[in-house]
Motif scaffolding. Sequence first.
Motif, short mmCIF file in Angstrom:
data_model
loop_
_atom_site.label_atom_id
_atom_site.label_comp_id
_atom_site.label_asym_id
_atom_site.label_seq_id
_atom_site.Cartn_x
_atom_site.Cartn_y
_atom_site.Cartn_z
N CYS A 1 54.86 34.57 34.48
CA CYS A 1 54.79 35.64 35.17
C CYS A 1 54.41 35.00 36.68
N TYR A 2 54.98 35.40 37.85
CA TYR A 2 54.59 34.92 39.04
C TYR A 2 54.28 35.98 39.94
N VAL A 3 53.95 37.22 39.56
CA VAL A 3 53.27 38.08 40.60
C VAL A 3 52.06 37.43 41.15
N LYS A 4 51.64 37.82 42.13
CA LYS A 4 50.58 37.25 43.13
C LYS A 4 49.23 37.91 42.95
N MET A 5 48.24 37.02 42.87
CA MET A 5 46.82 37.60 42.93
C MET A 5 46.77 38.08 44.52
N PRO A 6 45.46 38.71 44.82
CA PRO A 6 45.18 39.29 46.01
C PRO A 6 45.32 38.01 47.15
N ASN A 7 44.71 36.83 46.51
CA ASN A 7 44.58 35.71 47.46
C ASN A 7 46.10 34.77 47.41
N GLY A 8 46.97 35.53 46.91
CA GLY A 8 48.32 34.66 47.37
C GLY A 8 48.76 33.64 46.24
N LYS A 9 47.75 33.54 45.20
CA LYS A 9 48.01 32.64 44.06
C LYS A 9 49.07 33.18 43.06
N PHE A 10 49.93 32.58 42.50
CA PHE A 10 50.68 33.06 41.62
C PHE A 10 50.05 33.18 40.12
N HIS A 11 50.40 34.07 39.41
CA HIS A 11 49.80 34.30 37.95
C HIS A 11 50.16 33.13 37.19
N SER A 12 51.38 32.46 37.56
CA SER A 12 51.57 31.37 36.48
C SER A 12 50.64 30.21 36.89
N SER A 13 49.91 30.01 37.97
CA SER A 13 49.10 28.92 38.12
C SER A 13 47.76 29.41 37.55
N MET A 14 47.43 30.60 37.42
CA MET A 14 46.20 30.99 36.60
C MET A 14 46.32 31.29 35.19
N GLY A 15 47.52 30.71 34.65
CA GLY A 15 47.63 30.37 33.17
C GLY A 15 48.63 31.50 32.63
#
Length: 321
Positions: free
Chosen positions: A163-177
């Motif tokens: 999933c690559y929806v973004k966090m409020p800070n612009g980071k992609f969900h994929s980078s968050m796990g």
Amino acid sequence: MKALQPFFKTHGNTVKILIISAFILHSCGPDKKANTDEKLVAKKDSIVQITTTVMDFKSPDTIPYGWNTFNYQNKSTETHFFLLDKYPEGKTIQDTKNEVFPPFDKGMDLINEGKTEAGYAEFNNLPAWFFEVVFSGGSGLVSPNKNSTTTVKLEPGYYILECYVKMPNGKFHSSMGMAKPIIVSNEKSTISPPSPTTIITISSTEGINYSGSITKGPQVFSVEFKDQVVHENFVGHDVNLVKLADTTNLEALESWMNWADPKGLITPAPEGVTFLGGVNDSPAGSIGYFKVDLEPGFYAFISEVPNTMKKGMLKTFSVQE
């Protein structure tokens, strides 16, 4: 961007992986288990359960090939989807770490410095195999505490669930796990595709189309990808179902669906929209299905590309009582 034309002409279909999925590699690899200590294998006659509780995918590690029905439960406070990326034979996330990180990191640094053309030109140094990744469908966007049911046909191989929806800070969900290897085995599924109540077609030339009225209650939508192209934000088209409220601003929704917009695909979603699934980016000629129980109200089919209204990829409709 003349310097980029050879790159996108040759490798356009895989820019989605390049720009987005490479973020996966900082947090996930084949040597790390994304679920539990015990490998989970889905039965050939069962629905594949996928659950998100925070920034994760809990799912089987191995599923059969052929038709698979996925029940995705989004139990988190964020909007998510899942996309199945089929890697070329013999390649894993570890190969991407070794061969993709250097040009990708340099390219992204340049883009973040405002040197967009130089950044994309850097991607010409990526390995050839990376452009053989096939986007193979999955669920459309799903709002918090909502479910989706999607059926797609898969070939055996090594896939990444992302999933690559973004966090409020612009980071992609994929980078968050939110990235997980999943194996499609050589055991054939006994699942059959459902019978659609509404047939949807999507193409770069004709947009999203369907015939007849859509009624309340359980519905099965089939989505036929008559073609597949790379749009201005370097992704292919898909179909997402969204329930609209009286306060929904369609122009804001259109802008949000473009990840390349600084505010695009960033949580939270625009006011007055509830995403109910759909069929994610799939190859030309393929067909996917999704089920939904519709309440009376206003809805839209929309694709994750820029200028959806102009392209006929934002279609509103109503469901009567």
